[in-house]
Design a protein around this motif. Structure first.
Motif: not given
Length: 123
Positions: A62-63, A72, A74-76, A90-93, A107, A109
């Motif tokens: 997503d970003d 960084v 950001r994914a679904t 949603a995850v921010a890595s 990560e 979540w």
């Protein structure tokens, strides 16, 4: 490979379930920490964790923001529960790159589509 390209490739490999390629993107001293559970994985453990995760289907970026060796993503993440119902997360890595490979990953979540607490204002 620069940080943005590396993280984009990482997400694509995970989305494709290409578990044989995943270790090649990770530094030999790779570690991943999951903030929500406190678990810490090395490279082999994290690849196996992803490969064996029940119901996992897709990962969509997503970003993505990167600066030097930090990035960084950001994914679904979409999966299915035991009853076949779709689950969305949603995850921010947060990544640090070393020697052109992902060296450290943290990560965060969260479930998607949660109801806000009663009494909070929605905008």
């Amino acid at each position: 490979m620069d940080t943005a390209t590396l993280l984009t490739r990482l997400a694509a490999v995970i989305d494709a379930h290409d578990w044989d390629v995943l270790p090649a993107l990770l530094h030999a001293d790779f570690t991943c920490r999951l903030v929500h559970t406190g678990e810490v994985f090395d490279r082999e453990q994290w690849v196996r964790f992803n490969a064996d995760y029940p119901g996992f289907e897709r990962m969509h970026v997503d970003d993505l923001v990167s600066d030097g060796d930090r990035g960084v993503l950001r994914a679904t993440v979409i999966g299915r529960d035991d009853d076949g119902q779709e689950l969305r997360f949603a995850v921010a890595s947060f990544a640090t790159v070393r020697d052109g490979l992902v060296g450290d990953l943290v990560e965060v979540w969260a479930d998607v589509d949660q109801e806000p607490p009663t009494g909070t204002r929605q905008v």
